[in-house]
Design a protein around this motif. Structure first.
Motif, PDB file in Angstrom:
ATOM      1  N   ILE A 102      10.414   5.811   0.318  1.00 15.53           N
ATOM      2  CA  ILE A 102      11.217   5.594   1.524  1.00 15.53           C
ATOM      3  C   ILE A 102      11.069   6.758   2.496  1.00 15.53           C
ATOM      4  CG2 ILE A 102      13.577   5.352   2.398  1.00 15.53           C
ATOM      5  CD1 ILE A 102      14.249   3.803  -0.136  1.00 15.53           C
ATOM      6  N   SER A 103      11.032   7.969   1.981  1.00 11.45           N
ATOM      7  CA  SER A 103      10.972   9.147   2.848  1.00 11.45           C
ATOM      8  C   SER A 103       9.617   9.314   3.523  1.00 11.45           C
ATOM      9  CB  SER A 103      11.307  10.411   2.054  1.00 11.45           C
ATOM     10  OG  SER A 103      10.354  10.627   1.012  1.00 11.45           O
ATOM     11  N   THR A 104       8.564   8.755   2.917  1.00 12.21           N
ATOM     12  CA  THR A 104       7.210   8.910   3.481  1.00 12.21           C
ATOM     13  C   THR A 104       6.677   7.610   4.092  1.00 12.21           C
ATOM     14  OG1 THR A 104       6.185   8.421   1.329  1.00 12.21           O
ATOM     15  CG2 THR A 104       6.652  10.739   1.837  1.00 12.21           C
ATOM     16  N   ILE A 105       7.541   6.630   4.269  1.00 12.04           N
ATOM     17  CA  ILE A 105       7.091   5.327   4.747  1.00 12.04           C
ATOM     18  C   ILE A 105       6.532   5.432   6.168  1.00 12.04           C
ATOM     19  CG2 ILE A 105       9.311   4.629   5.726  1.00 12.04           C
ATOM     20  CD1 ILE A 105       8.777   1.817   4.576  1.00 12.04           C
ATOM     21  N   LYS A 152       0.822  -1.202   0.000  1.00 14.79           N
ATOM     22  CA  LYS A 152       0.000   0.000   0.000  1.00 14.79           C
ATOM     23  C   LYS A 152       0.859   1.256   0.000  1.00 14.79           C
ATOM     24  CE  LYS A 152      -3.864   0.076   2.340  1.00 14.79           C
ATOM     25  NZ  LYS A 152      -4.883  -0.123   1.301  1.00 14.79           N
ATOM     26  N   GLU A 153       2.144   1.101   0.379  1.00 16.00           N
ATOM     27  CA  GLU A 153       3.041   2.259   0.424  1.00 16.00           C
ATOM     28  C   GLU A 153       4.291   2.096  -0.435  1.00 16.00           C
ATOM     29  OE1 GLU A 153       3.854   3.814   4.317  1.00 16.00           O
ATOM     30  OE2 GLU A 153       2.071   2.867   5.160  1.00 16.00           O
ATOM     31  N   LEU A 154       4.671   0.872  -0.725  1.00 15.36           N
ATOM     32  CA  LEU A 154       5.889   0.626  -1.483  1.00 15.36           C
ATOM     33  C   LEU A 154       5.566  -0.049  -2.808  1.00 15.36           C
ATOM     34  CD1 LEU A 154       8.069  -0.861   1.409  1.00 15.36           C
ATOM     35  CD2 LEU A 154       8.293   1.439   0.440  1.00 15.36           C
ATOM     36  N   PRO A 155       6.193   0.375  -3.914  1.00 19.04           N
ATOM     37  CA  PRO A 155       6.016  -0.357  -5.168  1.00 19.04           C
ATOM     38  C   PRO A 155       6.610  -1.755  -5.019  1.00 19.04           C
ATOM     39  CG  PRO A 155       7.741   1.314  -5.381  1.00 19.04           C
ATOM     40  CD  PRO A 155       7.086   1.534  -4.059  1.00 19.04           C
ATOM     41  N   TRP A 208       4.923   3.569   9.863  1.00 17.97           N
ATOM     42  CA  TRP A 208       5.295   2.456  10.727  1.00 17.97           C
ATOM     43  C   TRP A 208       4.596   1.165  10.318  1.00 17.97           C
ATOM     44  CZ3 TRP A 208       9.297   1.838  13.627  1.00 17.97           C
ATOM     45  CH2 TRP A 208       9.948   2.953  14.165  1.00 17.97           C
ATOM     46  N   THR A 209       3.440   1.280   9.699  1.00 20.90           N
ATOM     47  CA  THR A 209       2.735   0.080   9.223  1.00 20.90           C
ATOM     48  C   THR A 209       3.567  -0.653   8.189  1.00 20.90           C
ATOM     49  OG1 THR A 209       0.570   1.080   9.622  1.00 20.90           O
ATOM     50  CG2 THR A 209       0.657  -0.785   8.093  1.00 20.90           C
ATOM     51  N   ALA A 210       4.126   0.091   7.231  1.00 20.91           N
ATOM     52  CA  ALA A 210       4.959  -0.519   6.190  1.00 20.91           C
ATOM     53  C   ALA A 210       6.257  -1.047   6.775  1.00 20.91           C
ATOM     54  CB  ALA A 210       5.244   0.495   5.085  1.00 20.91           C
ATOM     55  N   VAL A 211       6.816  -0.327   7.740  1.00 19.42           N
ATOM     56  CA  VAL A 211       8.050  -0.792   8.398  1.00 19.42           C
ATOM     57  C   VAL A 211       7.801  -2.118   9.097  1.00 19.42           C
ATOM     58  CG1 VAL A 211       9.707  -0.322  10.239  1.00 19.42           C
ATOM     59  CG2 VAL A 211       9.049   1.506   8.659  1.00 19.42           C
ATOM     60  N   LEU A 212       6.690  -2.203   9.811  1.00 17.44           N
ATOM     61  CA  LEU A 212       6.349  -3.451  10.502  1.00 17.44           C
ATOM     62  C   LEU A 212       6.082  -4.573   9.495  1.00 17.44           C
ATOM     63  CD1 LEU A 212       4.039  -2.100  13.354  1.00 17.44           C
ATOM     64  CD2 LEU A 212       6.385  -2.976  13.568  1.00 17.44           C
ATOM     65  N   ALA A 213       5.491  -4.235   8.349  1.00 18.90           N
ATOM     66  CA  ALA A 213       5.267  -5.239   7.303  1.00 18.90           C
ATOM     67  C   ALA A 213       6.598  -5.782   6.784  1.00 18.90           C
ATOM     68  CB  ALA A 213       4.462  -4.629   6.156  1.00 18.90           C
TER      69      ALA A 213
END
Length: 317
Positions: free
Chosen positions: A221-224, A49-52, A226-231
């Protein structure tokens, strides 16, 4: 997930007893592994949802390989085999899978469609190793592909044609990677995973650079969140390292036949977790598709046992 299946050395009673003889601790390890791999599709969905997809894969491969390659010996095999394994089992499989989910296949259905790799592996073994399938394997394949046909017939909503095709290609890539696994003598499953990720990393990084572009990469990467980090943490350290570590321990401790059938629970966990956390609707046609695919897998996994059981019944009659 990469594993070899060989049932010819076990009779049906031994198979049943072996399953029952798993210790409580190891049975817990099996269930933890199944839950980890089944819910991994949710983590992928949230990360996408946040990263290609290609950037997500690049990050996953980098963190899965480094710094572990400096401490885990390289698998004993020609470098060409390790490169082939890394490209097919990681770069292509996960690049296509992540793209398939992003392009419209729901996580629950993705976890189900990926199981078709069993039959792709069988087909490749026929072509490359001249293995001859019997009517049981052919029947199992046809039954499972009825399930895929049901999924394809419901394009729209949480199924898109491109998403389904990309995920089927990911399943084929996984099966192709299994052919390289046959040629590699890994010290442990984890060593194969770590070095396979190292091979996949530069290929996926180059793909992300040319397709995603530097602007999208920097922005993502700059707008990631915590949800994406945890994923990412879940996909890398929970699914890859803990999942494969537990699986390797189980495969070393018990005969393959005692452990592998539990992988049939992965799509079930995938569907249920998607329904709970992502509100994915469990419609009748999804249940029918699951039924046909799972029955086909049972035919394939327990083929020799069922045939022996049928022969035993005929002799007793």
């Amino acid at each position: 997930m990469t594993f070899a299946i060989k049932f010819t050395d076990f009779n049906i009673l031994h198979c049943m007893n072996t399953n029952l003889n798993l210790s409580t601790k190891h049975l817990l390890f099996v269930l933890i592994t199944v839950i980890i791999w089944g819910t991994n599709f949710i983590a992928i969905y949230l990360g996408l949802k946040e990263l290609p997809p290609f950037l997500f894969c690049t990050i996953r491969f980098a963190l899965s390989a480094l710094p572990f390659v400096f401490f885990i010996p390289r698998p004993k095999a020609p470098l060409l085999f390790i490169i082939g394994f890394g490209i097919f089992n990681f770069a292509l499989q996960f690049g296509l899978l992540f793209s398939g989910i992003q392009m419209g296949l729901s996580p629950g259905l993705a976890s189900l469609v990926m199981q078709i790799q069993v039959f792709f592996s069988m087909g490749l073994a026929i072509l490359l190793f001249k293995e001859t399938p019997n009517w049981f394997k052919i029947s199992g394949s046809l039954i499972s592909f009825v399930g895929i046909g049901i999924v394809a017939a419901h394009v729209g909503g949480d199924v898109t044609t491109i998403g389904l095709l990309l995920t089927l290609m990911a399943s084929l890539a996984w099966a192709s990677g299994n052919m390289f696994t046959k040629k590699i003598n890994a010290v442990s499953p984890l060593s194969l995973v770590v070095w396979g990720n190292l091979v996949a990393f530069p290929f996926m990084a180059a793909t992300s650079y040319y397709i995603d572009g530097t602007d999208l990469i920097i922005h993502s990467i700059s707008t990631i969140s915590w949800t994406a980090v945890l994923a990412i943490i879940y996909v890398v350290y929970i699914s890859t390292h803990i999942g494969y570590g537990l699986w390797g321990l189980l495969i070393k401790t018990y005969p393959t036949v005692a452990v592998v059938p539990f992988t049939l629970l992965i799509p079930i966990v995938g569907f249920l977790s998607s329904a709970i956390y992502l509100k994915e609707e469990l419609t009748d046609w999804k249940l029918y598709a699951s039924f046909f695919i799972m029955i086909g897998l049972v035919f394939n996994l327990f083929e020799s046992k069922i045939l022996k059981f049928i022969a035993l019944i005929k002799r007793n009659n």
